[in-house]
Design an enzyme around this catalytic site. Structure first.
Site, PDB file in Angstrom:
ATOM      1  CG  HIS A 204     -25.600 -31.319  60.581  1.00 53.31           C
ATOM      2  ND1 HIS A 204     -25.352 -32.337  61.478  1.00 53.31           N
ATOM      3  CD2 HIS A 204     -25.428 -30.163  61.257  1.00 53.31           C
ATOM      4  CE1 HIS A 204     -25.049 -31.822  62.660  1.00 53.31           C
ATOM      5  NE2 HIS A 204     -25.089 -30.498  62.542  1.00 53.31           N
ATOM      6  CG  HIS A 246     -19.224 -30.625  65.864  1.00 51.35           C
ATOM      7  ND1 HIS A 246     -20.144 -29.686  65.456  1.00 51.35           N
ATOM      8  CD2 HIS A 246     -19.678 -31.106  67.050  1.00 51.35           C
ATOM      9  CE1 HIS A 246     -21.115 -29.604  66.348  1.00 51.35           C
ATOM     10  NE2 HIS A 246     -20.853 -30.440  67.324  1.00 51.35           N
TER      11      HIS A 246
END
Length: 745
Positions: A204, A246
């Protein structure tokens, strides 16, 4: 306390009013100091260091398995020796014929007479690793080579023996000669994934728990520690290049000018001070610096910083650049060229509605970049999004026009949130609208999988939901997010153990998981997907380094292998029960394996549930085609011994948790001895307080034979300074067993 008692009663299927005090109807004893011919032994200490031999020949005991001897009497299998691999290199592994005469009346006398033996050996060099007697012609096997426990005679006269060190099945001729290489134990149960495939580990934002997220270093560490896929979240630069961040905001700033969250050091660059602005991101005013206001060249002058410095520190701040998607792909290709590992990428198109309002189609940019870089293998790319319209557009328009067909994944956030493309068009539904059976079937029309927030899989109370089962029924892969090691992200039920959370998700059947700590994810998945079950004593750990992504340690406790071995009454199936729980299995559940002697195929016959995870099993013997007897014991000896029991276990009946149903047959700590046959009996009650009780055999429908192992020269069962003898018990049961033809003869 009451809840514990209710649970135990339910598990055992017992009546609280029943004592199950079997009656002692026969007794015999073999003194601890019983020896057989052979070389001196006992020269090795606990650390494997050699000294003078303590014994001039071979101790006969302890015994770890018993069967009827062809032609009469009994055959007992010697244990591995003096208690461990290190101290048993001069203890020879044998089977001893023992003639037993039971004391059945107060004036009688019980006898145990040791006769001939069968020496286990490997003269044909079937063992493929060095053994203690490697260079000798007969290659006699020792307790440092194998920890032999249960055994059975096959219809063809050969011997099958269970080993704990491997664990292995060992096949011997009737004279003790090893007939074939030790047979390893497959890691059978697997996981209930959609296509029975191994779950994938998705780094992740890379290894974002150990390096600043979305940097090439974070991705590199993720790959090196076992990630199967790495996740670049994608936003767009002013000059139309996809970069890994992100959020489009690369530093958020409050009204006072304080940086509240950042993934770059842009706020410390005075030359970019004028870029500070406020934008409406998915309907929310956000003040900060935005990637789309910078060219790639300008962004390359910045350096990444840790987004969660209070939790993860700042050790790597200022060291790494902001990478492009093309650079991420180049890293993956470089790893493949150097190591042969084919790692995939799992890009997310961030905020597609937000970027569309600026005239930027991030889905189109993604497919264009993947095509330009030649990275369009559907086995190495997943495309994900929290919105729905862009995924449908990818499926029906963008990918077909480009001649690309990549698997898409619909992300599903918490039920208080909603896909922003719905919000933008006035749709009031939330993400829970994507979790119904009908919605999952609809998702399957445009996506291959669903990526749910992990609380859809495991609720706030730590209970597994039916989400995975329902998603699989719709044909969807399930890749939940995000698994993290830090205590603030773990439910109390896990007691700060992140692996416990991952195991629960894997047992639920997830097809992969997103984690900030891919090293942890790879270790846990590797324990489930390793080809074999191995204890720390397995020779592979001394000979072969683990493959990338495979566990570097054993997935079974020390000497936790086949403690119980038996043959089905029809002589076709060998049953082998592990003594300890395989890592990743629920605590206290032991795998019962079935090995077809004709086809040599393994299956999982069931799972045995211990009364307490700290207990162990001692032996396994058949009753009929569907039932066996199992000895279960705690690790206490003498005054600390509490649980020494014989259970009847059904292969056909199961508890609500899927484990095999068991019924108490005899409590060995509460045996009725009205005649006072045993010298230790007090007030008509006999107890059997040895730490290891490893022999049980059905004699007839009403009687079983039980004996202990003594770990010679172990002490403590009958006194702190008293060597443990081997005691043989003939027990009449409260209720008769239903025997298959041939059992008990």
């Amino acid at each position: 306390m009451r809840h514990t008692l209710v649970r135990l009663t339910a598990l055992l299927g017992l009546s609280l009013g029943s004592t199950h005090a079997a009656t002692l109807v026969g007794y015999a004893e073999l003194p601890a100091d019983t020896f057989a011919a052979g070389p001196p032994s006992g020269a090795f200490g606990a650390q494997g260091l050699r000294g003078p031999a303590r014994f001039s020949s071979q101790p006969v005991q302890g015994f770890s398995g018993v069967r009827r001897a062809p032609g009469g009497g009994y055959v007992f299998l010697s244990d591995n020796g003096f208690g461990s691999k290190a101290n048993s290199a001069d203890y020879l592994l044998r089977l001893y014929r023992v003639n037993l005469t039971a004391k059945t009346a107060p004036g009688g006398q019980g006898r145990a007479e040791v006769g001939t033996s069968i020496q286990l050996r490997d003269p044909d060099r079937k063992v493929t690793w060095p053994i203690v007697n490697e260079a000798s012609p007969e290659r006699l096997l020792t307790g440092a080579d194998f920890d032999v426990e249960g055994f059975a005679f096959a219809p063809d006269g050969t011997l099958w023996v269970g080993d704990e060190f491997g664990p292995f099945l060992l096949h011997f001729a009737a004279d003790g000669r090893l007939l074939e290489a030790p047979i390893p134990t497959p890691n059978l149960p697997g996981l209930p994934t959609l296509r029975n495939q191994a779950p994938i580990v998705i780094g992740h934002r890379g290894s974002s728990g150990t390096r600043p997220e979305h940097t090439l270093e974070s991705y590199r560490v993720a790959i090196e520690t076992g990630a199967d896929f790495i996740e670049p979240d994608l936003v767009v630069t002013k000059d139309g290049v996809l970069i890994a961040r992100h959020e489009p905001v690369i530093a958020a700033v409050d009204a006072s000018g304080k940086v509240t969250e950042a993934t770059t050091d842009v706020a410390s660059h005075p030359e970019f001070a004028s870029r500070l602005t406020t934008k409406k991101l998915d309907g929310v005013d956000v003040r900060g610096y935005f990637a789309e206001d910078f060219t790639l060249a300008e962004l390359k002058t910045l350096r990444a910083v840790e987004r969660l410095p209070a939790l993860r520190g700042k050790a790597y701040d200022g060291q790494f650049e902001v990478p492009t998607l093309a650079e991420v792909i180049a890293l993956v290709r470089d790893v493949e060229a150097r190591t042969g590992r084919k790692v995939g990428i799992y890009p997310e198109t961030k905020h597609p509605t937000y970027f569309a309002a600026q005239g930027l189609n991030t889905s189109q940019l993604l497919i264009d970049t993947l095509k330009k870089e030649g990275f369009t293998d559907p086995g190495r790319v997943f495309v994900q999004s929290f919105e729905t319209a862009n995924l449908r557009d990818l499926k029906t328009n963008i990918m077909p026009r480009a001649g690309v067909n990549l698997p898409l994944v619909q992300l599903v956030s918490s039920p208080d949130e909603a896909p922003y493309d719905w919000v933008a068009r006035g749709d009031a539904r939330k993400y829970d609208a994507l979790t119904t059976d009908a919605a999952l079937r609809d998702i399957a029309t445009y996506a291959s999988g669903v990526g749910p927030y992990k609380r859809w899989i495991i609720d706030d109370g730590g209970k597994t939901t039916n989400f995975v089962t329902r998603a699989h029924a719709a044909g969807l892969l399930v890749h939940p997010w995000t698994f993290r090691n830090e205590p603030p992200y773990l439910l109390p039920v896990y007691a700060n153990d992140p692996e416990a959370e991952m195991r629960q998700a894997l047992r639920a059947g997830v097809d992969g998981l997103f984690t900030d700590f891919p090293a942890t994810g790879a270790r846990v998945v590797g324990q489930y997907t390793a080809a074999e079950v191995r204890s720390p004593q397995n020779p592979a750990f001394a000979l072969v380094a683990p493959a990338p992504g495979q566990p570097s340690a054993a997935n079974l406790g020390s000497s936790g292998g086949f403690e119980g071995v038996s043959l089905s009454p029809d002589g076709k199936t060998l049953y082998a029960l592990l003594e300890k729980t395989v890592v990743g299995d629920p605590a206290g559940q032991l795998r019962l394996h079935a090995f077809d002697l004709a086809s040599r195929k393994w299956t999982l016959a069931g799972r045995y549930l211990l009364d307490d995870p700290a207990n162990a099993i001692g032996d396994l013997t058949p009753v009929n085609a569907d039932e066996s007897l199992v000895i279960e014991r705690d690790n206490g000896s003498g005054p600390t011994a509490k649980v020494k029991r014989v259970y009847r276990v059904s292969l056909r009946e199961k508890n609500t948790d899927g484990t095999l149903k068991k019924t108490l047959v005899a409590d060995l700590m509460n045996v009725s001895d009205p005649q006072g046959l045993a010298p230790s009996t007090r007030n008509g009650v006999f107890t059997f307080p040895y730490v290891t009780i490893e022999n049980v055999l059905v004699l007839d429908a009403n009687t079983i034979l039980v004996a202990n192992d003594n770990n010679y020269p172990g002490m403590g069962g009958r006194g702190a300074d008293v060597k443990d003898h081997t005691e043989f018990l003939w027990l009449r049961l409260d209720a008769p067993l239903t025997l298959a033809p041939g059992v008990g003869r």
